[in-house]
Design an enzyme around this catalytic site. Structure first.
Site, short mmCIF file in Angstrom:
data_model
loop_
_atom_site.label_atom_id
_atom_site.label_comp_id
_atom_site.label_asym_id
_atom_site.label_seq_id
_atom_site.Cartn_x
_atom_site.Cartn_y
_atom_site.Cartn_z
N CYS A 1 10.26 -2.88 -10.86
CA CYS A 1 11.70 -3.47 -10.12
C CYS A 1 12.45 -4.11 -10.52
O CYS A 1 13.38 -4.50 -10.78
CB CYS A 1 11.08 -3.08 -8.66
SG CYS A 1 10.86 -4.71 -8.02
N ASP B 1 1.24 -1.82 -11.43
CA ASP B 1 3.01 -1.81 -10.45
C ASP B 1 3.58 -3.49 -10.49
O ASP B 1 2.66 -4.00 -9.30
CB ASP B 1 3.03 -1.38 -9.47
CG ASP B 1 4.68 -1.67 -9.06
OD1 ASP B 1 5.56 -1.37 -9.82
OD2 ASP B 1 4.71 -2.25 -7.87
N GLY C 1 0.64 -1.59 0.12
CA GLY C 1 -0.22 -0.27 -0.29
C GLY C 1 0.95 1.43 0.38
O GLY C 1 0.21 2.59 0.06
#
Lengths: 308, 136
Positions: free
Chosen positions: A245, A192, A130
């Site tokens: 990432c 993401d 979050g």
């Protein structure tokens, strides 16, 4: 690069051989060596300030009273660089009160690229724990609707706790495989995506020798399904930010290419200029954030608009 | 209804700000949540929760930190930095004031919890240390 040179590098820097070869192919030898030379302490310790609760100057003063020195960051307005006593941050009153959230620069820039606005309808497809969701809610100023989804039920408690601590109340939390979400018409979507996490090898050195870190193509299959779903859930003119990432083009440029060929989308500019992508000329508007240049975990960010 | 639950638990008359309240059951526990927005959860599938959680009802009732955002008509009391640290970890502290229910503020005027004061002992009913103990 000869086999012998690769072997020498492997002897100097313990790293999965396939990953090393990939890094050299993607980043070149000089950048790869810089990356492998880096230590966890080289990554800047950063927090994001929750402007719903406090101003930047006030939180700097409050942290100072708790013995924590924080400096403003050039790259992002809400960001602070913590220069001492990092271990005190997680138990500070500012943390407990939701005034700050420990967050890497790459994560902050991802939400900055999404550019959430008050009153919008926004989906965070893989929201837990979050950190980015809270930032989206803060930029929305608790107006509009923020749908925060995560597939993992066990991770939802940390998501709910972080949202509560940050006083984000315009949020609906859902628990489903993001590839099955059908309720669409969003102004903006953050994907993401799950990834191999190569960009985290400096802060988490054990990843250098992890076997799963080279499964780029396994991850790519999931990422392509998710990005196609994300685009289909956007209203016409809506914006999707795709980020990982991972540093690999397999999990980034190739994934975006897969949708560029199927639906009407266009890349759009991301404000600010930290770490432009240098791996593919088609992706000159995306950002690849390298740890060796930005002193944060590695990230890839691209901003897409649904045209039709 | 939400007010009734809090009043029956604390024994004090309280009021909440006028906004939207919701009820969810998660892992056999009931949660009351709140939002300043009208979150039309009927239009979205697989909803797990929404808004801020303010009360958890299991075998017992737990007041959650989110309640501090919506509770009104409760007197406030300020405590010292040392007391704030103790209170934030769910410990009782000694302060001089009349008995009653109080929103507790630290030296920076931040709401850090709610407590009941009896005979100069303030017992936490809500404290932000909950995020470290339970909010994982």
């Amino acid at each position: 690069m000869s086999i012998l040179q690769i072997k020498r590098l492997q002897q100097k820097y313990p790293i999965n051989k396939s990953l090393l070869k990939n890094f050299i192919r993607w980043l070149g030898i000089d950048e790869t060596v810089k990356l492998l030379e880096m230590k966890p302490d080289d990554i800047k310790k950063t927090v994001r300030v929750n402007l719903l609760k406090i101003t930047i100057d006030d939180v700097i003063l409050r942290l100072k009273k708790e013995g924590i020195i924080a400096k403003k960051m050039d790259e992002i307005y809400e960001g602070l660089h913590i220069t001492n006593n990092w271990n005190k941050v997680g138990s500070s009153q500012s943390y407990l009160n939701g005034e700050i959230m420990p967050q890497g620069l790459g994560s902050m820039l991802t939400v900055h690229a999404l550019d959430p606005q008050p009153g919008e309808k926004i989906l965070d497809m893989a929201a837990a724990p979050g950190g980015k969701t809270c930032f989206i809610g803060e930029r929305m100023k608790n107006t509009g609707i923020l749908v925060a989804n995560d597939k993992s039920k066990s991770r939802l408690s940390s998501l709910i706790s972080n949202l509560s601590r940050h006083s984000i109340d315009n949020v609906i939390i859902t628990n489903r495989d993001a590839s099955n979400i059908k309720d669409g018409d969003f102004d903006k979507i953050l994907l993401d995506a799950p990834c191999t996490g190569e960009g985290l090898i400096v802060s988490h050195p054990n990843r250098k020798t992890s076997k799963s870190i080279v499964n780029n193509y396994d991850m790519q299959k999931i990422q392509i399904i998710l990005i196609k779903r994300a685009i289909s859930l956007l209203k016409i003119g809506g914006v999707c930010v795709y980020s990982t990432c991972s540093l690999s083009p397999i999990e980034n440029e190739e994934v975006v290419h897969s949708v560029l060929n199927h639906v009407k989308i266009e890349q759009i500019h991301i404000a600010g200029d930290p770490g432009k992508s240098e791996l593919h000329p088609d992706f000159y508007m995306s950002k690849r954030i390298l740890p060796s240049k930005m002193y944060c975990d590695g990230f890839f960010i691209v901003r897409l608009r649904r045209v039709k | 209804m939400v007010v009734d639950i809090i009043q029956s638990y604390t024994g004090y008359n309280i009021n909440l700000i006028d906004q939207y309240y919701y009820k969810f059951t998660i892992d056999k526990k009931n949660y009351i949540t709140t939002s300043s927005s009208n979150l039309d959860t009927q239009k979205i599938k697989y909803v797990y929760s929404c808004g801020l959680q303010i009360i958890m009802i299991d075998n017992d009732i737990s007041l959650l930190p989110g309640l501090l955002e919506v509770i009104i008509n409760i007197e406030h009391v300020s405590i010292t930095k040392k007391q704030s640290v103790k209170f934030s970890y769910g410990k009782k502290i000694e302060i001089k004031n009349t008995d009653g229910l109080y929103i507790v503020r630290d030296g920076f005027n931040r709401k850090i919890g709610m407590g009941e004061l009896k005979n100069n002992i303030l017992t936490p009913l809500i404290d932000l240390g909950w995020y470290l103990r339970e909010g994982k």
